[in-house]
Design a protein around this motif. Structure first.
Motif, short mmCIF file in Angstrom:
data_model
loop_
_atom_site.label_atom_id
_atom_site.label_comp_id
_atom_site.label_asym_id
_atom_site.label_seq_id
_atom_site.Cartn_x
_atom_site.Cartn_y
_atom_site.Cartn_z
N ALA A 203 -6.62 3.49 2.75
CA ALA A 203 -8.01 3.46 2.93
C ALA A 203 -8.30 3.70 4.47
CB ALA A 203 -8.51 1.94 2.77
N GLY A 204 -7.74 3.30 5.55
CA GLY A 204 -8.16 3.44 6.83
C GLY A 204 -7.86 5.27 7.23
N VAL A 205 -7.07 5.99 6.42
CA VAL A 205 -6.68 7.20 6.63
C VAL A 205 -8.04 8.02 6.24
CG1 VAL A 205 -5.50 9.27 5.96
CG2 VAL A 205 -4.30 7.28 7.04
N LEU A 206 -8.77 7.39 5.12
CA LEU A 206 -9.62 7.90 4.39
C LEU A 206 -10.99 7.71 5.18
CD1 LEU A 206 -9.49 7.36 0.76
CD2 LEU A 206 -9.88 9.62 1.73
N GLY A 207 -10.86 7.11 6.35
CA GLY A 207 -11.99 6.71 7.19
C GLY A 207 -12.90 5.60 6.79
N LEU A 208 -12.29 4.54 5.89
CA LEU A 208 -12.99 3.41 5.81
C LEU A 208 -12.91 2.25 6.70
CD1 LEU A 208 -11.93 2.78 1.84
CD2 LEU A 208 -14.13 3.97 2.71
N PRO A 209 -13.76 1.76 7.18
CA PRO A 209 -13.63 0.58 8.07
C PRO A 209 -13.13 -0.64 7.74
CG PRO A 209 -15.84 0.43 7.13
CD PRO A 209 -15.08 1.77 6.60
N PHE B 340 -6.83 13.23 14.92
CA PHE B 340 -7.41 12.40 13.85
C PHE B 340 -7.88 10.98 14.31
CE2 PHE B 340 -7.78 10.49 9.53
CZ PHE B 340 -8.70 11.16 9.00
N LEU B 342 -5.23 8.39 14.59
CA LEU B 342 -4.50 7.45 14.48
C LEU B 342 -3.54 6.90 15.40
CD1 LEU B 342 -3.62 8.68 10.58
CD2 LEU B 342 -4.56 6.16 10.88
N CYS B 362 -10.25 6.75 12.94
CA CYS B 362 -10.34 7.75 11.99
C CYS B 362 -11.78 8.07 11.42
CB CYS B 362 -9.40 7.66 11.06
SG CYS B 362 -7.94 6.61 11.07
N ARG B 363 -12.59 7.21 11.54
CA ARG B 363 -14.02 7.29 10.97
C ARG B 363 -14.75 8.42 11.71
NH1 ARG B 363 -17.71 3.11 10.24
NH2 ARG B 363 -17.06 2.04 11.92
N ARG B 366 -13.59 11.38 10.50
CA ARG B 366 -13.94 11.78 9.13
C ARG B 366 -15.46 11.90 8.92
NH1 ARG B 366 -15.31 12.23 5.14
NH2 ARG B 366 -15.42 11.19 3.01
N LEU B 372 -7.30 14.17 6.86
CA LEU B 372 -5.93 14.43 7.19
C LEU B 372 -5.11 13.75 5.86
CD1 LEU B 372 -3.81 13.49 10.25
CD2 LEU B 372 -3.50 11.82 8.17
N GLU B 380 0.41 5.92 3.19
CA GLU B 380 -1.07 6.27 3.72
C GLU B 380 -1.80 7.13 2.70
OE1 GLU B 380 -0.29 5.80 8.36
OE2 GLU B 380 -0.15 7.64 7.61
N PHE B 383 -3.11 5.16 -3.89
CA PHE B 383 -3.46 3.83 -4.14
C PHE B 383 -2.56 3.61 -5.52
CE2 PHE B 383 -7.07 5.37 -1.47
CZ PHE B 383 -7.23 4.27 -0.93
N LEU B 449 -9.42 15.02 -1.18
CA LEU B 449 -10.08 15.33 0.15
C LEU B 449 -10.80 16.86 0.10
CD1 LEU B 449 -6.87 14.25 2.41
CD2 LEU B 449 -9.03 13.20 2.06
#
Lengths: 359, 543
Positions: A203-209, B340, B342, B362-363, B366, B372, B380, B383, B449
């Motif tokens: 979720a973090g890598v997707l940019g979610l806070p 990115f 991270l 990352c936000r 993004r 990425l 990472e 899900f 993505l």
């Protein structure tokens, strides 16, 4: 054609709901429990357990993001005491008292969330500590005495009134549950909370806070039980300190067991309601048939373990790391076993001549 | 000391009996994982009293062979003789291997920092227990002094192991294995890249002890990827490539160049003839990185620093696929992660379309259209408990929220479409993500993505654990999107793949960007460049 597979699917999804009906029908037909199938009894269980269900709904928010919140029952009871106290000692109007109650829930939820996300203390430890602190605050505020006078009559009437035969507390619960369901299943916020629970790193890598979402879920959980505190006054007729903890384990068992039904593998609102009432009616029936008072605790404890057990056996463990840390990953590795072991070889790298150049 | 001398005596006896003097002889070992043939008739012989180095490139099979012999994996087939005993490699277990006298020290040493050195040493040993099962401290101290004395280690046994230096810990890990003598008395000590985290000076301490062990009559098998170490320490060396042994030779008279050729699998002349002199290449001097001032660049990385990354500069233009080639530990993944957000930076600048990207989280990246794909797909990427459908749309939540409702119908339609478009092979979009193969999981993540229409795609080992067919599809997708204007920066260990899809490749060595290679380029050149100066000399066409 109603194939075996179809029935399997139904059992998998609605097993607990069917069990709830089975329990109700069973105790109704049982001659040993004539008091079970009475309107009064159903009304009693439905409205009394509305509070357990509300605490469980609050917990669902924390569980969805992969955390625990054990302090919610106590926060609810503190909120109810403060709500009643404001009306009784300070002659505050009802709306202000309700706001204060929700503010208490929101505040403690935020503190829990901040400690978990900023100080990185495990949520079990944080909320367990908070449970004790909340109890202390409650004793300090009430001096250990119930607040019985000066409570708005309108509020108290909710405790016993009914609309079309449905007890008011149940209606309040249904409204809260509907809001929770909407937030969790229909809004982007809810989807994001689920994502954080299912795999925080991804979720973090997707940019979610991730941290903010975790904090949010603690705050929402607090808000839910803050409002629950108001209902608690109505059901009990007074602000009673120290009752919060009795909701903790039934609620936790309900939320966990709820994740095995309706939407198996996912902490969900409808499943939680079904689970809470399944536990409540079963315990109620057993008590009416002469079971001792410890049946309730024994049942909650067993339900907790069975709930987690079911998800382990069926492989439909709730998302997130709450119950079984690596459930999803395990099966993934079985699948990937081959490739990932080759991958690990690639970590060998292709040789380096660093050292030669150093010398 | 008593028991050690005994052990050496008995091992000498053993040697005399076993005329061949081989403590390990494995041959024709086959092992596959899924569709990948990790070992393809591999073999290895190790002599008593010697240090044998095992060297090879990525996925060459050296670690797989070791693990097959150790009983960690069971081979598909293969013959093996350990200390003169025939062993069925398809059935061997770690316990059997240990009984026979094989001892392993892995890269992760298994030292417990909070326990005392003595406790670390005698963790598995029953020899220091009294009859009642209590640990006999005095006996433990004596034994430990013996072993540690041999290595010239002068440490207080009661101090926590966490206080030891890195090489000292490695020595403790080795000493621990030596305390457990098998009945036969002789040992084969297998060290899996023990110097990976050590400096040259620290490694020397380890080498001295390895010598000691070999002189004592035991055998040492030393898995490494450092050529210079092989020449310094080993008596014989075996080179692995593609799951097979390329050759076993005495180290005497062997040059790094010979070794590099064996590892890479190409002779000097072959590489030289392939490529015209310095065609289309710029070479940067180490430390003095010059970067083209290019306002049109989509991504500009200037002198990036942080962790093992010391000085990396590169650019990516719109519609360009740029590769980042280097060894494991050269800092290639870290560069991507720093861009990115991270991984923390300590210096340098990253500009996206001329605007700085501060990389704090990352936000930011993004929201500026950077995405990425992590090297660690399970951790990472996926899900795992979710359905394919939900995995496809995660991250695009706001696109599916309209009139206050979650548009699940639209989600299903879009997911169905994506499954077809990206050729994701699954039973249904309602299948769970963890039911997919690695390649299909990667396609789901890529689809997820790419559907966000990124301007820059950062790929860290995109084909790791992905079967050949899916690899081609993934690379096709990347090229296709690049044609539409997306910039791509790829890190890959599969150096042969980079020339196939990249417009340019930047080689990175010890945390510094070294050179930019343009098409036409070959895998051999990249490997050589990735090996650093030494490798460049091997390829013999850049100097």
């Amino acid at each position: 054609m109603l194939s075996k597979r179809w029935w399997g699917g139904v059992l998998h999804k609605y097993g607990l709901v069917l069990l709830l009906f089975a329990v109700c029908i069973g105790f109704s037909l049982d001659p040993a429990t004539p008091a079970f199938a009475t309107v009064a009894n159903f009304r009693f269980v439905l409205s009394n357990q509305a509070l357990t269900a509300i605490v469980a709904l609050g917990m669902v928010f924390a569980l969805v993001v992969g955390e625990f919140d054990l302090s919610l029952g106590n926060i609810m009871s503190l909120a109810s005491c403060i709500c009643a106290g404001l009306m009784s000692h300070d002659n505050a109007p009802l709306w202000l008292a309700i706001l204060a109650s929700m503010g208490v829930g929101l505040g403690f939820g935020a503190v829990n969330g901040l400690i978990v996300t900023r100080l990185k203390v495990s949520s079990i430890v944080t909320t367990l500590g908070m449970l004790i602190i909340v109890t202390a605050v409650e004793s300090w505020y009430t001096g250990g005495n119930s607040v019985t006078t000066g409570i708005s009559q309108g509020l108290l009437s909710i405790g016993y009134a009914q609309i079309l035969g449905i007890p008011d507390p149940l209606i309040v619960l249904i409204v809260i549950a509907a809001i929770c369901w909407y937030v969790l299943e229909q809004t982007p916020l809810g989807r994001k909370l689920h994502a954080v629970g299912a795999n925080p790193a991804a979720a973090g890598v997707l940019g979610l806070p991730v941290r903010r979402l975790t904090l949010t879920s603690f705050v929402i959980g607090g808000l839910v039980v803050g409002f629950g505190g108001v209902l608690l006054i109505a059901v009990q007729g007074s602000g009673v300190p120290g009752v919060g903890q009795s909701y903790l384990f039934s609620a936790l068992a309900g939320a966990m067991l709820g994740a095995t039904t309706i939407r198996p593998g996912r902490f969900n609102v409808l499943g939680t309601l079904a689970a809470v009432y399944f536990l409540a009616f079963t315990v109620n029936g057993l008590t009416l048939s002469g079971g001792p008072s410890w049946v309730s605790s024994a049942f909650d404890g067993a339900a907790l373990i069975v709930a987690v057990g079911i998800s382990v056996w069926t492989g439909s463990g709730p998302e997130g790391s709450v119950v079984m840390k690596d459930r999803g990953r395990e099966s993934n590795e079985e699948m990937l076993g081959a490739e990932s072991s080759v991958v690990s070889l690639e970590e060998d790298g292709l040789g380096s001549t660093d050292q030669l150049l150093d010398s | 000391m008593q028991h050690l001398t005994e052990a050496i005596d008995s091992s000498n006896q053993h040697e005399a009996l076993d005329s061949s003097n081989q403590v390990l002889r494995a041959g024709d070992v086959y092992k596959h994982f899924g569709g990948t043939q990790a070992l393809n008739g591999a073999g290895l012989e190790v002599n008593a009293g010697s240090i044998h180095a095992l060297i090879g490139g990525n996925g060459s099979g050296k670690s797989t062979l070791i693990k097959c012999v150790a009983g960690v994996y069971q081979a598909d087939s293969g013959s093996c003789k350990i200390f003169g005993k025939h062993i069925d490699l398809t059935k061997i277990t770690p316990v059997v291997a240990a009984d026979l006298g094989l001892r392993f020290v892995h890269q992760d040493l298994g030292i417990f920092p909070s326990l005392s050195i003595a406790d670390n040493l005698f963790l598995q040993s029953r020899r220091v227990q009294t009859r009642l099962g209590r640990i006999n401290r005095r006996k433990a101290a004596e034994l430990a002094d013996d072993v540690l004395g041999r290595f010239g280690l002068d440490v207080n046994l009661n101090r926590p192991a966490g206080e030891l230096s890195a090489p000292q810990r490695a020595l403790i890990a080795i000493a621990r294995t030596l305390l457990l003598r098998p009945r036969s008395g002789q040992l084969l000590l297998v060290l899996d890249e023990p110097t990976a985290t050590l400096s040259l000076r620290e490694s020397k301490i380890l080498f001295d002890s390895m010598r000691q062990i070999a002189l004592g009559g035991d055998a040492v098998l030393y898995v490494t990827h450092r050529m210079d170490e092989v020449r310094e320490i080993a008596d014989t060396v075996t080179v692995f490539r593609d799951g097979r042994r390329v050759g076993s030779e005495s180290v005497k008279g062997l040059t790094n160049k010979n070794l590099a050729e064996m590892i890479v699998g190409r002779s000097e002349s072959a590489t030289g003839s392939n490529v015209p002199d310095g065609a289309g290449k710029e070479k940067f001097q180490e430390g003095r990185v010059h970067i083209e001032q290019d306002d049109k660049a989509l991504l500009t990385v200037k002198r990036l620093q942080g962790g093992i990354v010391r000085d990396v500069s590169l650019t990516v233009h719109e519609g360009e696929v740029v590769g980042l080639a280097g060894l494991v530990g050269s800092g290639r993944s870290e560069v991507l992660r720093m861009i990115f957000g991270l991984h923390p930076r300590s210096g340098g600048q990253v500009l996206l379309n001329g605007k700085p990207l501060d990389g704090k989280n990352c936000r930011d990246a993004r929201q500026n259209g950077v995405v990425l794909i992590s090297e660690d797909r399970l951790e990472e990427g996926v899900f795992p408990s979710w359905t394919i459908r939900d995995n496809l749309v995660v991250g695009a939540e706001s696109d599916y929220f309209r009139w206050g409702r979650w548009r699940s119908g639209q989600v299903t339609r879009d997911a169905t479409e994506a499954v077809q478009e990206y050729n994701i092979r699954c039973y249904s979009i309602q299948s769970h993500m963890n039911e997919l193969s690695g390649g299909n999981q990667q396609k789901v993540i890529l689809a997820r993505l790419l559907r966000l229409r990124p301007t820059l795609l950062l790929l860290d080992e995109p084909t790791q654990g992905v079967d050949v067919g899916a690899r081609a599809e993934i690379y096709d997708l990347i090229r296709q999107r690049a044609l539409q204007g997306m910039g791509v920066l790829i890190v890959s260990s599969e150096l042969e793949e980079l020339p196939l899809i990249c417009d340019r490749v930047v080689t990175i060595w010890r945390g510094r960007s070294m050179a930019t290679w343009r098409q036409p380029m070959t895998e051999g050149e990249l490997i050589a460049a990735a090996l650093g100066q030494e490798g460049l000399a091997v390829s013999a066409n850049v100097e």
